[in-house]
Design an enzyme around this catalytic site. Structure first.
Site, PDB file in Angstrom:
ATOM      1  N   LYS A 205      32.834 -36.781  -8.051  1.00  0.00           N
ATOM      2  CA  LYS A 205      33.749 -37.915  -7.837  1.00  0.00           C
ATOM      3  C   LYS A 205      34.783 -37.607  -6.747  1.00  0.00           C
ATOM      4  O   LYS A 205      35.009 -38.423  -5.863  1.00  0.00           O
ATOM      5  CB  LYS A 205      34.496 -38.282  -9.133  1.00  0.00           C
TER       6      LYS A 205
ATOM      7  N   ARG B 272      38.513 -43.952 -18.412  1.00  0.00           N
ATOM      8  CA  ARG B 272      37.635 -43.038 -19.117  1.00  0.00           C
ATOM      9  C   ARG B 272      37.339 -43.523 -20.536  1.00  0.00           C
ATOM     10  O   ARG B 272      36.584 -42.877 -21.263  1.00  0.00           O
ATOM     11  CB  ARG B 272      38.317 -41.672 -19.231  1.00  0.00           C
TER      12      ARG B 272
ATOM     13  N   ARG C  92      32.741 -23.884  -9.491  1.00  0.00           N
ATOM     14  CA  ARG C  92      34.062 -24.343  -9.084  1.00  0.00           C
ATOM     15  C   ARG C  92      35.150 -23.495  -9.741  1.00  0.00           C
ATOM     16  O   ARG C  92      36.159 -23.177  -9.123  1.00  0.00           O
ATOM     17  CB  ARG C  92      34.239 -25.830  -9.453  1.00  0.00           C
TER      18      ARG C  92
ATOM     19  N   ARG D 194      41.428 -23.802 -12.014  1.00  0.00           N
ATOM     20  CA  ARG D 194      41.709 -24.814 -13.046  1.00  0.00           C
ATOM     21  C   ARG D 194      41.481 -24.243 -14.431  1.00  0.00           C
ATOM     22  O   ARG D 194      40.441 -23.653 -14.705  1.00  0.00           O
ATOM     23  CB  ARG D 194      40.824 -26.047 -12.822  1.00  0.00           C
TER      24      ARG D 194
ATOM     25  N   ARG E 106      34.385 -30.933 -22.544  1.00  0.00           N
ATOM     26  CA  ARG E 106      34.553 -32.076 -21.624  1.00  0.00           C
ATOM     27  C   ARG E 106      33.265 -32.896 -21.527  1.00  0.00           C
ATOM     28  O   ARG E 106      33.309 -34.118 -21.473  1.00  0.00           O
ATOM     29  CB  ARG E 106      34.957 -31.569 -20.235  1.00  0.00           C
TER      30      ARG E 106
END
Ligand code: ADP
Length: 191
Positions: free
Chosen positions: A14, A89, A128, A134, A145
């Site tokens: 995204k 969401r 990532r 993160r 998630r």
């Protein structure tokens, strides 16, 4: 206004595709994940509350997110259009977004649903995680998630199908190939 909801599981691309869309169509970008991370960094009350959910891979409660989004939207007055990344969401968020946009005499133009298999998503997010710093890019949080995505967020596709605004996009391939499909979908509704 050209208002795009970019939708997909965590790791579906995204953010990457949003950057291309912004350049191509001159839109403003609202990423609820980025806004939340800025709140956390700034040590605000919202940030303190949100970090507890984010670290567990859970969604931040709708009221907080909807409130936060309304404020950000007000700061984007006179915009040519907005790309919503990471929002909505949940169904209540989608309904709230519709209401907020209708009050501003506009609506969602199209929802782009980036489709990627879970196995690929997990690999991308773990990669990532090595560089993102993160707190939620670790295997345990990634798994929750994805679970939250499938149970609470994926059903939103049906909502946008009903609204006649859903465009399925194959989220695997080169960044350019995926962007080409996105452009085609956007141009066909924005003619
Ligand atoms: P990703 O799509 O990779 O999970 P985001 O940066 O969009 O990353 O979101 C990170 C986290 O922030 C989510 O797991 C969730 O806890 C919180 N969050 C972001 N957007 C929302 C939202 N619209 N509603 C509830 N929680 C959100």
């Amino acid at each position: 206004m050209l208002n795009i909801v970019i939708f997909g599981a965590p790791g579906s691309g995204k953010g990457t595709q949003s950057e291309r869309i912004i350049q191509e169509f001159g839109l403003d970008h609202i990423s609820t994940g980025d806004v939340l991370r800025a709140e956390i960094k700034g040590g605000t009350e919202l940030g303190r509350i949100a970090s507890k959910y984010i670290e567990k891979g859970q969604l931040v409660p709708d009221e907080l997110i909807i409130d936060m989004l309304a404020k950000v939207l007000d700061s984007k007055e006179n915009s040519k259009g907005v790309i919503f990344d990471g929002f909505p969401r949940t169904i209540p968020q989608a309904k709230a977004l519709k209401k907020m946009l209708n009050e501003r005499n506009t609506d969602v133009t199209v929802m782009l649903n980036l489709q990627v298999e879970d196995e690929e998503l997990i690999n991308r997010l773990l990669e990532r995680g090595k560089v993102s710093g993160r707190s939620d890019d670790n295997l345990e949080t990634i798994q929750s998630r994805l679970k939250v995505y499938h149970t609470q967020t994926a059903p939103l596709a049906e909502y946008y199908i009903q609204e006649g605004k859903h465009a399925a996009i194959k989220g695997v391939g080169t960044i350019e190939e995926i962007f080409a499909s996105i452009k085609e979908a956007v141009n066909s509704v924005n003619a």
